[in-house]
Design an enzyme around this catalytic site. Structure first.
Site, PDB file in Angstrom:
ATOM      1  N   SER A  57       0.845  -1.193   0.000  1.00 56.78           N
ATOM      2  CA  SER A  57       0.000   0.000   0.000  1.00 56.78           C
ATOM      3  C   SER A  57       0.881   1.245   0.000  1.00 56.78           C
ATOM      4  O   SER A  57       1.686   1.421  -0.921  1.00 56.78           O
ATOM      5  CB  SER A  57      -0.967  -0.050   1.184  1.00 56.78           C
ATOM      6  OG  SER A  57      -1.976   0.921   1.061  1.00 56.78           O
TER       7      SER A  57
ATOM      8  N   ASP B 214      -8.769  -6.339  -4.497  1.00 57.71           N
ATOM      9  CA  ASP B 214      -8.359  -5.138  -3.768  1.00 57.71           C
ATOM     10  C   ASP B 214      -9.382  -4.020  -3.983  1.00 57.71           C
ATOM     11  O   ASP B 214      -9.593  -3.583  -5.112  1.00 57.71           O
ATOM     12  CB  ASP B 214      -6.992  -4.679  -4.276  1.00 57.71           C
ATOM     13  CG  ASP B 214      -6.364  -3.595  -3.416  1.00 57.71           C
ATOM     14  OD1 ASP B 214      -7.096  -2.895  -2.702  1.00 57.71           O
ATOM     15  OD2 ASP B 214      -5.134  -3.442  -3.483  1.00 57.71           O
TER      16      ASP B 214
ATOM     17  N   HIS C 101      -6.945  -6.038  -0.078  1.00 60.32           N
ATOM     18  CA  HIS C 101      -5.993  -5.071   0.466  1.00 60.32           C
ATOM     19  C   HIS C 101      -5.673  -5.451   1.918  1.00 60.32           C
ATOM     20  O   HIS C 101      -5.757  -4.622   2.832  1.00 60.32           O
ATOM     21  CB  HIS C 101      -6.589  -3.663   0.395  1.00 60.32           C
ATOM     22  CG  HIS C 101      -5.568  -2.567   0.425  1.00 60.32           C
ATOM     23  ND1 HIS C 101      -4.880  -2.165  -0.700  1.00 60.32           N
ATOM     24  CD2 HIS C 101      -5.115  -1.782   1.436  1.00 60.32           C
ATOM     25  CE1 HIS C 101      -4.066  -1.171  -0.391  1.00 60.32           C
ATOM     26  NE2 HIS C 101      -4.170  -0.932   0.914  1.00 60.32           N
TER      27      HIS C 101
END
Length: 292
Positions: A100, A241, A269
């Protein structure tokens, strides 16, 4: 082994090392607002069987200094922190794995400090590039038109954190992981509850900071440098995601010269138990090839 390092004046970072000291170093860089202990223990152990694994707490997370309210910083400063960790530990070059925001910081390292990297693995992140995405049919999509963050994630992020006590905060974070994990794999509530309890115990309190969301993000594009990249790079595609959905990973692999792409089935995610083995396998295959 745990220790603190001085990354900048007034900034101390908690670090942990695991694995053989003479193994090739591998630096884990977590996402926004996430402590280094948010990397799941089974994944760290799997990587440490082959590498000297280093993880650390960003500023305003975990046991590191929480300075933002009095001394705001820029997101690129967090990339400088990663270099400071390597410097303090006497590591000239390392494999870097970023998730991320950590994947964005890893891109900054690829662009600005390629001489310090053995390889980079970029997980659940987006390209620091203005290059349009090229579809399989040859048509192009401007970066601004790539899919945005899912509404349910934005709605969750918009809720005020409030002050509910440790148990309620852990429950709130578990719900956060439930949304981030996507809808393709069964959600393991117990796994993420234990993860959040470990983060709270490690930090010493249950407060979370919004500093990374408020820090200055200007000047992060590295279009030309990523297009000239010579460091072995791997992009992990997480098909479920909800933050950076496909084709973000495909676009990233196009923007980073020479990057390869590996999809982890069902991944969102987040890092639930079901993705840890295939993720470790992909990372270790990549670092093994890069180490040669």
């Amino acid at each position: 082994m745990q220790q603190f390092i001085d990354a900048a004046p007034g900034i101390r970072l908690w670090t942990e090392q695991r694995g053989a000291r003479d193994a090739a170093p591998l630096l884990l860089i977590m996402g926004a607002r996430a402590s280094g202990v948010a990397w799941p223990e089974p994944l760290v152990d799997a990587l440490a069987a082959h590498h000297r694994v280093i993880r650390y707490d960003h500023r305003d997370t975990g046991r590191s200094t929480w300075p933002f309210e009095e001394r705001p910083y820029r997101i690129p400063d967090l990339a400088d922190d990663a270099i400071a960790v390597l410097d303090h530990l006497g590591i000239d070059r390392a494999h870097v794995v970023g998730m991320s925001l950590g994947g964005m910081l890893a891109q900054l390292l690829l662009a600005d400090h390629p001489d310090r990297l053995l390889s980079a693995t970029l997980i659940s992140t987006s390209a620091l590039s203005s290059t349009p995405y090229t579809r399989p049919d040859g048509s192009t999509v401007p970066v601004a038109e790539l899919p945005g963050i899912a509404p349910e994630v934005l709605e969750l992020w918009a809720r005020p954190a409030g002050e509910h006590g440790p148990a309620a905060e852990a429950a709130r974070q578990v719900e956060h992981w439930r949304v981030l994990a996507g809808d393709r794999l069964p959600f393991d509530t117990g796994f993420f509850r234990a993860l959040e309890q470990r983060v709270i115990e490690h930090t010493g309190h249950h407060r979370t900071s919004t500093a990374h969301g408020r820090a200055n993000h200007d000047g992060m594009l590295r279009t030309d440098r990523l297009a000239r990249n010579a460091v072995p790079a791997l992009v992990i595609c997480a098909p479920a995601d909800p933050v950076f959905p496909p084709p973000h990973p495909q676009h990233l692999a196009q923007c980073v010269r020479g990057a390869s792409l590996v999809e982890i089935p069902g991944m969102g995610h987040a890092l639930p138990p079901a993705v840890l083995d295939p993720l470790a396998t992909a990372i270790l295959r990549h670092t093994g090839a890069a180490t040669g």
